[in-house]
Scaffold this motif. Structure first.
Motif, PDB file in Angstrom:
ATOM      1  N   GLY A  69      52.040 -36.323  26.836  1.00  0.00           N
ATOM      2  CA  GLY A  69      51.775 -35.227  27.768  1.00  0.00           C
ATOM      3  C   GLY A  69      52.205 -33.855  27.286  1.00  0.00           C
ATOM      4  O   GLY A  69      52.067 -32.867  28.006  1.00  0.00           O
ATOM      5  N   THR A  70      52.692 -33.770  26.042  1.00  0.00           N
ATOM      6  CA  THR A  70      53.013 -32.453  25.482  1.00  0.00           C
ATOM      7  C   THR A  70      51.882 -32.033  24.558  1.00  0.00           C
ATOM      8  O   THR A  70      50.921 -32.767  24.367  1.00  0.00           O
ATOM      9  CB  THR A  70      54.300 -32.485  24.639  1.00  0.00           C
ATOM     10  N   MET A  71      52.014 -30.858  23.929  1.00  0.00           N
ATOM     11  CA  MET A  71      50.947 -30.424  23.039  1.00  0.00           C
ATOM     12  C   MET A  71      51.070 -30.926  21.615  1.00  0.00           C
ATOM     13  O   MET A  71      50.315 -30.502  20.743  1.00  0.00           O
ATOM     14  CB  MET A  71      50.805 -28.908  23.048  1.00  0.00           C
ATOM     15  N   SER A 108      49.040 -36.756  21.854  1.00  0.00           N
ATOM     16  CA  SER A 108      50.094 -37.060  22.823  1.00  0.00           C
ATOM     17  C   SER A 108      49.649 -37.888  24.020  1.00  0.00           C
ATOM     18  O   SER A 108      50.282 -37.844  25.069  1.00  0.00           O
ATOM     19  CB  SER A 108      50.680 -35.751  23.334  1.00  0.00           C
ATOM     20  N   MET A 114      56.319 -25.272  19.778  1.00  0.00           N
ATOM     21  CA  MET A 114      54.946 -24.837  19.545  1.00  0.00           C
ATOM     22  C   MET A 114      54.728 -24.465  18.084  1.00  0.00           C
ATOM     23  O   MET A 114      53.628 -24.629  17.552  1.00  0.00           O
ATOM     24  CB  MET A 114      54.580 -23.666  20.472  1.00  0.00           C
ATOM     25  N   SER A 147      50.087 -33.118  18.716  1.00  0.00           N
ATOM     26  CA  SER A 147      48.776 -33.757  18.538  1.00  0.00           C
ATOM     27  C   SER A 147      48.847 -35.257  18.804  1.00  0.00           C
ATOM     28  O   SER A 147      49.767 -35.918  18.359  1.00  0.00           O
ATOM     29  CB  SER A 147      48.270 -33.532  17.111  1.00  0.00           C
ATOM     30  N   GLY A 201      45.096 -35.065  24.253  1.00  0.00           N
ATOM     31  CA  GLY A 201      45.940 -34.345  23.303  1.00  0.00           C
ATOM     32  C   GLY A 201      45.618 -34.582  21.842  1.00  0.00           C
ATOM     33  O   GLY A 201      46.383 -34.187  20.967  1.00  0.00           O
TER      34      GLY A 201
END
Lengths: 153, 607, 83
Positions: B67-69, B73, B217, B71, B294
């Motif tokens: 659920g994060t950015m 995910s 990020m 790759s 993701g």
């Protein structure tokens, strides 16, 4: 010169990184539920299409607002919501024929695409180039060039 | 903070649920997803419990990076005791369900007990309801997903569900989410069915935060660029995993006719080139590629079947698109059963997704049934009038559907090939380990794969280790034990992060470590993270030993150990497990019976 | 002399013009090795491809020394990896 988001659905793989990038930019959290851009799937996953506010000239949302909370950003051309003025009446969500302005029950304000103030994060995040940020006067340019090749090859 | 630090525990017997804090000591030692769920399983159930009984624990587990950015995910795991094997089951899936569960605010969903009537779970953030599934029981996965979105008036609902196969205890029934992604192996869907749990419908609006957004990020951007730039990524995007079929044919390791042969002459009809070439009706199989949540790779295939093909010619309800051929489905519906009809293979894939079954286990079970049939141990009367001969496309399509619906001979096929071949007097036709069927690699050609198959904690599995590079260069058992052990530990970490194994096209363990450290409010050193992997592997091993497994189960069928490969680059070879296994036990810090020593357990902090 | 080519994965992109998706032919000098052919096709020669000649596996260490003869079939496949 204003720029505009160009959506090319054939390149969309439905990865939803655009939705995460949008919510992260605006709310500091990865949360597609709060994204202003959404990807829609059709025909059992055959087609995936990202969609959001096109910053239309008619600006129904802007004109419908009883407290003038929506104004035109002179740098980006986007129609931006001023949270300080918005009263959450949702009349703009009724007025917009495209459904691209929506109410956020957490904040009590409406949200819409604001082009991230000129550096749209969805375009930045999209790995395949399904979303790009191009000259608003020439969103058809790439297609025109492909047609030119096809017509004359 | 990457982890939501919350566990949702549901008691299906009492129909109650509670939220408890995530055990952070365990999270630091086992990371998340596969590792963390294994720890909860070990601490929460008796490994000797009946996998289809109420004392089996079923866990849907996300990772800290889900659920994060980062790759890829979108990953989550379904962890339980597997009915197919009686061993620990850890089945991994993608799609969108896992991210949604995480967005609802949970790291793990633990299901205990058994409902006294069919139910489904409906989760919207902190609102958790256990509702009657009476109208859904007996229906397909696809119908169930659609209906749940209607019932709750929410098209953004994500669903993980089972079909009739799971309801009726097909030993390799799986959990399908988002129509065509699956936690496929070891029968985790049958566990859901045994608990009378038809589906989990979830909607999450809480979101996921990270500890150090700026660094996170930055590393996400760098790792994403590295991933984008590799040939491996581009091949997966353009051809999917089925690009493997030509390599495996060339390598003399493409299991054909239930592993009786290692080369198949029909690959040109089912390989990636065939998927994009118009057939005699002008029909092209592949429509497009697709990503999980993701994901920067997009290896998924979306395909459709020729409307004039015998399997769907009068069945308009199957004229739509759905998941297309990946390598394992191409192998399991192609060479291992001798079929080269691309539409028949694609239809069988539809059946797997619609009814919720593992394609690998189904295909290899059908192959075993074909070998039984060709040896006279099964007759046409027993097989509903269908000739179960290798190469019969109709046998594939008809039996895929019958097994999904549990009709006729499909009930026999639902036993899986170990139980089926034992029942009909030819246990030597079972091609698998610990009750689970092999993936598309013959270990007479790929020797290290043989060691990986024999020692994988969930039964024969091609994903829990990676000795491909070594196996390509050397078709003997020499020097395979170390890379097998190292890659098993590494994969244990990757499977615990919430990200996808296919990022290893570009990433090593360091890329995972830096993303974890930026996202979580905990930092792992290089040594620590490697140790986590070894710890997870050993804990799974301990579960299996307590469940009754021994060294005798770390083996391969006689066909691979004693019958030389009949053709191809590995002609004349058998799998040299006897060379690899003792060295492997030694490297693992296990005794000669394959039991982790007290020293090893102490070093890893496993009691 | 003429060498027949068979490819898999994306390696068909290196085949000479006029080839089909995965099959082609190439004129090469006498005594050419698989490494020579790969170089001629513009492929990086030390990636972990799977290389075979007439069904015989040619491991990486032999790419530069195995001598091809006329009408040999050289296959170039993507490396084996999980799926």
């Amino acid at each position: 010169m204003f720029k505009s988001l160009l959506i090319e659905p054939d390149k969309c793989t439905s990865c939803l990184q655009c939705e995460m990038a949008c919510s992260f930019e605006h709310d500091g959290v990865f949360n597609p539920a709060k994204s202003r851009i959404k990807v829609f799937e059709f025909e059992h996953g055959k087609r995936a299409i990202p969609y959001t506010c096109t910053q239309c000239d008619e600006a129904w949302c802007l004109h419908a607002c009883p407290v003038d909370a929506i104004t035109i950003n002179h740098e980006t051309g986007a129609k931006d919501v001023n949270d300080d003025l918005c009263v959450g009446c949702k009349v703009c969500t009724i007025a917009c024929p495209f459904g691209t302005i929506n109410y956020n029950t957490d904040t009590g304000k409406v949200v819409k695409c604001d082009l991230c103030g000129g550096d749209p994060q969805c375009a930045e995040a999209c790995p395949t180039g399904a979303i790009t940020y191009v000259d608003a006067n020439w969103t058809g340019l790439h297609r025109m060039s492909e047609s030119a090749v096809q017509a004359h090859s | 903070m990457s982890w939501q630090k919350k566990v949702l525990r549901v008691n299906l017997t009492d129909r109650t649920s509670q939220v408890e804090p995530l055990n952070m000591e365990w999270a630091h030692d086992y990371i998340g997803e596969r590792g963390l769920a294994t720890k909860y399983l070990m601490e929460g159930m008796d490994p000797e419990a009946d996998p289809m009984g109420p004392d089996n624990m079923l866990i849907f587990a996300t990772g800290p990076l889900t659920g994060t950015m980062a790759s890829t995910s979108g990953r989550y795991a379904v962890v339980t005791k597997g009915p197919l094997t009686g061993a620990i089951a850890c089945s991994n899936s993608g799609g969108k369900f896992g991210a949604e569960l995480k967005y609802a605010g949970y790291d793990l969903l633990i299901l205990e007990g058994k409902a006294d009537a069919p139910v489904y779970l409906h989760i919207v953030d902190d609102k958790v309801d256990i509702l009657s599934a009476d109208e859904l029981w007996g229906t397909t996965v696809w119908h169930t997903e659609e209906r749940l979105k209607e019932i709750h008036s929410d098209p953004q609902t994500k669903v993980a569900s089972i079909g009739v196969a799971g309801e009726r205890g097909v030993y390799y029934a799986c959990v399908v989410n988002d129509l065509h992604r699956a936690a496929g192996r070891s029968g985790v869907g049958a566990v859901m069915g045994s608990k009378n749990l038809k589906a989990i419908a979830v909607r999450g609006t809480v979101g996921v935060t990270v500890d150090d957004p700026k660094t996170f990020m930055q590393v996400v951007k760098e790792t994403k660029a590295a991933l984008w730039d590799t040939d491996g990524r581009r091949e997966l995007a353009e051809q999917g995993t089925n690009a493997m079929i030509d390599s495996m044919q060339e390598f003399g390791g493409l299991p054909t006719n239930n592993f009786q042969e290692v080369q198949f002459d029909g690959t040109d009809k089912i390989n990636p080139a065939a998927m994009v070439t118009p057939n005699e009706h002008g029909h092209v199989n592949l429509l497009t590629n697709k990503a999980c949540f993701g994901c920067t790779i997009a290896c998924g295939r979306i395909a459709h079947i020729d409307e004039e093909h015998f399997s769907i010619v009068n069945r308009k309800e199957y004229w739509h698109a759905s998941g297309g051929l990946e390598y394992e489905t191409a192998y399991a519906f192609g060479p291992v059963v001798g079929v080269d009809d691309i539409d028949a293979l694609t239809f069988a894939g539809y059946m797997m997704n619609e009814h919720g079954m593992d394609p690998i286990s189904f295909g290899v079970t059908l192959a075993a049934a074909m070998e039984l049939y060709e040896n006279g141990a099964l007759t046409k009367e027993q097989t509903d009038g269908i000739e179960l001969k290798f190469g019969n496309a109709e046998a594939l399509t008809v039996m895929a559907e019958k097994t999904g619906k549990q009709e006729g001979f499909g009930k026999e096929l639902g036993l899986g090939s170990k139980r089926l071949t034992e029942k009909y007097g030819h246990p030597e036709f079972f091609m698998g380990v610990k009750g689970q069927e092999f993936a598309g690699y013959d270990s007479r050609a790929l020797q290290g794969m043989g060691l990986g198959y024999a020692t994988s904690n969930r039964g024969a599995c091609h994903l829990k280790h990676d000795t491909f590079a070594e196996d390509m260069e050397d078709q003997t058992g020499q020097g395979k034990a170390q890379p097998c052990k190292d890659s098993q530990d590494r994969t244990s970490v990757i499977d615990s992060t919430g990200l996808c194994l296919f990022t290893t096209a570009a990433w090593g363990i360091e890329e995972f470590r830096v993303q974890l450290n930026a996202a979580c409010d905990y930092d792992w050193s290089e040594d620590e993270i490697t140790k986590c992997g070894e710890r997870i592997w050993n804990l799974e091993r301990m579960f299996n030993l307590k469940a009754g497994f021994t060294k005798a189960d770390d083996t391969l069928p006689k066909r691979l150990l004693e019958t030389p490969a009949p053709s191809g680059t590995a002609k004349g070879k058998v799998c040299q497990l006897d060379v690899m296994l003792p060295e492997y036990y030694d490297l693992r810090g296990w005794d000669s019976e394959g039991v982790p020593t007290d020293d090893t357990l102490g070093r890893l902090g496993i009691s | 002399m003429k060498i027949k080519l068979k490819t898999g994965g994306l390696l068909g992109e290196y085949l000479p013009p006029g080839s089909t998706a995965n099959r082609g032919e190439l004129e090469v000098k006498e005594g050419a090795t698989p490494a020579d052919v790969m170089q001629q096709l513009g492929m990086p020669i030390d990636r972990p491809y799977l290389t075979g000649v007439n069904g015989e596996l040619i491991t990486k260490d032999r790419r530069g020394s195995f001598v091809l003869i006329d009408e040999d079939e050289l296959s170039l496949m993507p490396p084996l990896k999980g799926g």
